[in-house]
Design an enzyme around this catalytic site. Structure first.
Site, short mmCIF file in Angstrom:
data_model
loop_
_atom_site.label_atom_id
_atom_site.label_comp_id
_atom_site.label_asym_id
_atom_site.label_seq_id
_atom_site.Cartn_x
_atom_site.Cartn_y
_atom_site.Cartn_z
N PHE A 80 -0.73 -4.16 10.95
CA PHE A 80 -1.98 -4.81 10.14
C PHE A 80 -1.83 -6.17 9.13
O PHE A 80 -2.92 -6.63 8.26
CB PHE A 80 -2.39 -3.77 8.92
N GLN A 123 2.52 -2.50 5.70
CA GLN A 123 2.04 -0.78 5.99
C GLN A 123 2.58 -0.67 7.52
O GLN A 123 3.47 0.31 7.97
CB GLN A 123 1.05 0.41 6.11
N GLU A 139 -4.20 -6.68 2.77
CA GLU A 139 -3.91 -7.45 3.42
C GLU A 139 -3.24 -8.77 2.74
O GLU A 139 -2.20 -9.12 2.42
CB GLU A 139 -3.10 -7.12 4.59
N GLU A 164 1.38 -0.95 -0.17
CA GLU A 164 -0.15 0.30 -0.14
C GLU A 164 1.30 1.22 -0.10
O GLU A 164 1.57 0.86 0.43
CB GLU A 164 -0.85 0.08 1.06
N LEU A 201 -5.89 -1.66 -0.41
CA LEU A 201 -5.96 -1.67 1.19
C LEU A 201 -6.48 -3.35 1.14
O LEU A 201 -7.77 -3.41 1.76
CB LEU A 201 -6.89 -0.96 1.21
N HIS A 227 -0.89 0.67 16.48
CA HIS A 227 0.56 1.16 15.17
C HIS A 227 1.57 0.54 15.43
O HIS A 227 2.33 1.41 14.85
CB HIS A 227 0.13 2.66 14.35
#
Ligand code: TPP
Ligand code: TPP
Ligand code: MG
Ligand code: MG
Lengths: 343, 324, 324, 343
Positions: free
Chosen positions: C86, C82, C60, C29, C58, C127
């Site tokens: 994820f 990313q 995965e 991505e 988008l 994240h």
């Protein structure tokens, strides 16, 4: 039933000269018949063994997963491929495995989990493949072979090869997220892949209307910007023709298609399942539409198949199957230490 | 008291919970009339109807998502994932959505995911896995793995009534192998209480789920050689009953950790570390972990048998420990 | 020799591999013109074009699936996820499709999944995760977690040329923090070779990725108090360099295992068990695991700082060990 | 641009009396204006703080994720809900959070990661929600809130409640597998949920045509057997009207719908992103179609909004925002031990 053909986007059937040529060749037509019968008889043998073996000392490890009554889809679709094309099979693709060159020996070795099976006895039944023949290994997680098919297609595109991938899945699998990701992704990159959906109206015990709220799953194609068709999966020539068209489209670099083949699972999910949840009448209706019988009638009407030929094809297949069963039965099982061997 | 198999006890637990609480309902692939691929929910559709026993599409993420959302809205959903192996396609819902939800929001999620787990049935790499270690690493998920019919029912009732997400991993090999007396009324076995299945004095063996039986078999054989093995059945991995483990170890000073999942990265490492951190002064010998080999789970009988830790390995390990 | 940051060294590794081998290409991505959210692939689209640096939807699962399939067909794809967090939405492709593929088929899958991993940037539970322990439990996946620019490039080149799937987890906090001299030509650091970052005699500390720096900071402070900490940087978790760990431990007889992932279920347990199994007679004190708290990763600075093991905790642990 | 309305299945707009009533009420129309402006001004404040704070001592922890220029979608859609309805927000739904009752104080507490924020400083920026107001907490994994929305809708259906769920996601999110599973699943069970797709033409740097091969994502709806529409997301009344219709349909037990709202992300993905990859002209074209400006013009034409009213609304909002910022700024940050508190 509504077994009409839907064109979600204008795709040109007429131009499919390659398909028409095959459909005029008696040899090729008989070859298709051979594969249909081979698949049926091979799977009958699997069922026979499953039902008659000693459960304490089984020859087939696990259950049989059969495509009986749906052979037209797998054989017809695979027949549309050429040398160098790839197959991403699902679990009812015995016909395609045969057409693409796997042998009866390989299949029985696999079912018997022998040391020399395509998976060295590490995996069983239809969890099989053959990389040397461009056949991906089936993955149990429904739909999970499709993104891998995309990857192969991406590699073909990357190299400028003029080959394509056939990606197979079922009506139940169509509800998996990964199937959506794969189709959208394939369309964005115009990958050379054709998605063949075997809609046999059941996912284990779950009927189609509890799986989705549409009658035709090919409707999904429009949402990805690819051609989608719903066709009669029990008509092997129809399957061949439409898949061939999609294959040639992919080969030309015009991207993926979705072909939904309507059929019926003519038994349980596996050999262990009596499928009492399916009304008898459903089976009876569909029995009349048996793809092999229909195709045989056509061949006979056309004078392509004589009774003699029929008998000799059957005899040849019987011999092949017997030979393979005997061969596989006498091959050694893996021994403990084989588990840790590097492959 | 009725005699029930492990599978029947689970069904009885579901029935008991559903009768007692209108908020409890079931969902999953093929769980309605068909009763699920292992027949665990058989008959419940007839008793409770389509509203409370729902067949779903083949969509693990959507199934787990429904369980999460319905629990936020106050129900107590119990979702079946057809084989625990297939949780992986709905993995993110469990570990990303459910696990941190309470931490982030204060809202509790009283749902249960049931799934047949474990191997030994010759059904290979995709229908035999023991995935508990994956979830063990995520704060916010409880993990229950019963080994007996009695426990299965009592733990299931506790899991359904628990305020937090519980992964209830049933050993598929036990479904119809085991029978025992199980009360027909409601009872709970609290999560986080291990049980000593067999008292012993020389070596502590900590295990759970079907491996309990291999441990007991080894213990019986070891007894004949004069070695006394104490078998601790954890019953739930989260919460973990550290006290019972430590108590046993304080007595034996020797331990084996046994599980069916691959040794590397399994929860064995955690239990070794627990003993090492909290009972170091009792350590009289290395703690031995026994787990599966580092390969996928094979189909062929000789391979699958070799894959798992064997009774003989347990015996050898115990002998090594007492001789250390 | 040019001076490169950790992020630049990774980019240089990608560039080097792509120049040397036409079969290497990138996907993910926002990796094309934009260069990825951390800018790691910046400039590569300009040099190699759209064919070899591909933006993806988008998706995965589809991304990892492409990497698998393309590697079966003979390419060497390098996919960026990313944020490593994820990977969970494409989890099944990695653990169910890729991990057992060679075992089942004999076909090798030479692909790499790169992903920014780890925390410290105040970007919270979604994240910042360090998920290595999940993959550690699955036979068939290699895991690399470099800590320096030099290592990052050399290990990346080895990973890309490896015949098997490699998860290459980059610490996002190091991308632009660290600089050092990095050869501009091609070199490989073999997977499975740890390195002693700082020799010491009293206590062995085993760690990897960004935690190496906390360890070194602690070591420097401990030295002033007369305690000599040996810092082992694993560099890859699979394969694991047991020899280097055991060698260090044979010398110190005391060990700390340090990682950024939550302590429970992290790979610390595995390393404790390794020492317990293979170096029991050297054990002079409990092996101490330091990992993150059992909560999701918080945003607020005081919370996030408290979440991870601190330099001070390392110091205290080392002191406890030498005084034991 | 093709910003027409597509009806993938016959859905009756005319019968939507509830919507028409609101659209005739000056008070309600002004309230919508208030929410639009509130969202814009609140997010402007967020951006302002992000760009002007000391990076060493930030007040906002992390970045701002804004819905500037797209407020019409989130406000219009949420305005179609009633008391007891639920919201499953995405990350550009500040308008919906406001309409459904979250306060400016909550938002700034969250952005500042204060101890008393809706997540106690454990999560930041738009990773927020409020269960007491039937607002699910946003999940970073794109599309992942939709199956949770399904679950809430299933609970509402289970109880026979006449409430619905609004499930929000973006064009990028639409490529996630979970979105497919959710929509199919919702349609099978006729769940009371309305899917609102904010198609702002970008997913971080990735333009729509690299995300999918269709111009209109609402085409997907037909593949699930639900109504799908593509509408002008910058026309708040159009959004309100169509979502209201879908909401009432869901409320009647007729199942889910998909409303794709076309718009444009009028800046970077977050406050840190200058979006140099988007051509200036694109911004300029879309700037002319600003949803708030368009709506304001309409209100003025209709004589519903005077210059005085406009000034007083703005002043009120400014006051609210200033008060909230001041309040949040003076609230304590969490301390280390708060991490382990049970909630
Ligand atoms: C992700 C996943 N979930 C559940 C299963 C268990 N399972 C095996 S086959 C099957 C039904 C598949 O139905 P369909 O795709 O229609 O194929 P069919 O068997 O009808 O040919 C299910 C649910 C699985 N293999 N994978
Ligand atoms: C599963 C997953 N993959 C990647 C990301 C990283 N990411 C955050 S926002 C985003 C783009 C989202 O695009 P879209 O859905 O169109 O929403 P928009 O930001 O445009 O409003 C991406 C890729 C993520 N959050 N979740
Ligand atoms: Mg089917
Ligand atoms: Mg977008």
């Amino acid at each position: 039933m509504g077994l009409h053909t839907i064109h979600s986007s204008p795709a040109n059937t007429a131009g499919n000269a390659a398909a028409e040529e095959v459909l005029r060749s008696p040899e090729r037509l008989l070859e298709i018949y051979y594969y249909l019968l081979l698949t049926r008889m091979l799977e009958n043998k699997v069922a026979y063994i499953c039902h008659n073996q000693n459960p304490q000392q089984p020859i087939i490890i696990g259950k049989g997963y059969l495509s009986t009554g749906q052979e037209g889809i797998s054989v017809g679709a695979a027949y549309a491929l050429e040398s160098g094309d790839w197959l991403a099979p699902s679990h009812r693709d015995m016909g395609a495995l045969m057409v693409r060159g796997m042998t009866c020996r390989q299949i029985f070795l696999q079912y018997f989990a022998r040391a020399s099976s395509p998976t060295w006895g590490r995996d069983g039944n239809v969890h099989v493949g053959d990389t040397s023949k461009q056949i991906l290994f089936f993955i149990s997680h429904m739909g999970s072979n499709l993104p891998v098919g995309n990857g192969v297609a991406a590699a073909l595109q990357y190299r400028g090869a003029k080959n394509v991938v056939l990606g197979c899945f079922g009506d139940g699998a169509s509800s998996q997220g990964v199937v959506h990701e794969t189709m959208n992704y394939a369309s964005v990159f115009k990958l050379p892949i054709v998605f063949v959906l075997n809609n046999n109206r059941y996912a284990i015990s779950t009927p189609l209307h509890e799986q989705c709220a549409v009658e035709h799953l090919a409707l999904r194609a429009a949402g990805y910007g690819m051609p989608g068709k719903t066709i009669d999966g029990n008509n092997v020539m129809e399957v061949y023709r439409h898949v061939k068209e999609a294959v040639e489209r992919a080969r030309r670099g015009e991207g993926p298609s979705l072909i939904e083949c309507k059929t019926m699972r003519m038994g349980g999910h596996g050999t262990h399942d009596p499928a009492t949840y399916i009304p008898k009448e459903e089976f009876e209706t569909w029995k009349k539409r048996d793809p092999i019988l229909g195709y045989k009638n056509y061949l006979q009407e056309q004078g392509i198949l004589t009774e003699d030929q029929e008998q000799s094809i059957k005899a040849r297949i019987e011999g092949e199957i017997e030979e393979a069963v005997e061969y596989a039965r006498t091959q050694p099982m893996p021994v403990a230490e084989d588990l840790l061997k590097e492959r | 008291m009725p005699n029930m198999s492990y599978g029947e006890a689970i069904r009885d637990g579901l029935r008991t919970a559903m009768r007692a609480d209108e908020n409890v309902y079931l969902l999953g692939e093929d769980v309605a009339q068909f009763g699920g691929v292992y027949g665990i929910t058989k008959g419940l559709y007839d008793e409770f109807g389509a509203r409370r026993v729902k067949n779903t599409p083949l969509s693990e993420a959507a199934i787990i998502g429904e369980a999460i959302g319905a629990s936020i809205a106050g129900l107590r959903p119990v979702a079946e994932i057809q084989f625990s192996d297939f949780i992986t396609t709905g993995f993110s819902q469990l570990v990303d959505v459910a696990a941190p939800y309470t931490f982030r929001s204060g809202t509790h999620l009283p749902f249960v995911i049931r799934a047949p787990s474990g191997g030994g049935l010759r059904i290979g790499p995709y229908h035999s896995k023991s995935l508990e270690a994956l979830f063990f690493h995520f704060p916010g998920l409880k993990i229950v793995m019963p080994s007996t019919p009695y426990d299965a029912k009592g733990l299931l009732l506790a899991a359904i009534r628990d305020p937090d997400p519980v992964l209830f991993l049933e050993h598929k090999k036990l479904y119809y192998e085991l029978r025992e007396e199980v009360p027909s009324d409601s009872y709970e076995i609290p999560l986080g209480k291990a049980v000593v299945r067999r008292p012993g004095t020389n070596v502590t063996l900590v295990t759970y789920s079907a491996m309990v039986y291999k441990a007991l078999e080894a213990a019986a054989k070891l007894e004949q050689e004069g070695i006394s093995l104490e078998v601790v059945d954890l019953r739930s991995l989260v919460p973990l009953d550290e006290a019972t483990i430590l108590q046993s170890f304080a007595k034996t000073n020797r331990a084996i950790i046994l599980h069916e999942a691959p040794k590397r990265g399994g929860i064995g490492g955690e239990l070794v570390s627990l003993l090492c951190e909290k009972a170091f002064d009792y350590l009289a010998a290395p703690i031995i972990r026994l787990g599966a080999k580092m390969t996928p789970i094979p189909v062929a009988p000789a391979l699958e048998d070799f894959y798992y830790p064997s009774v003989d390995e347990i015996i050898q390990a115990a002998k090594r420990l007492v001789q250390y």
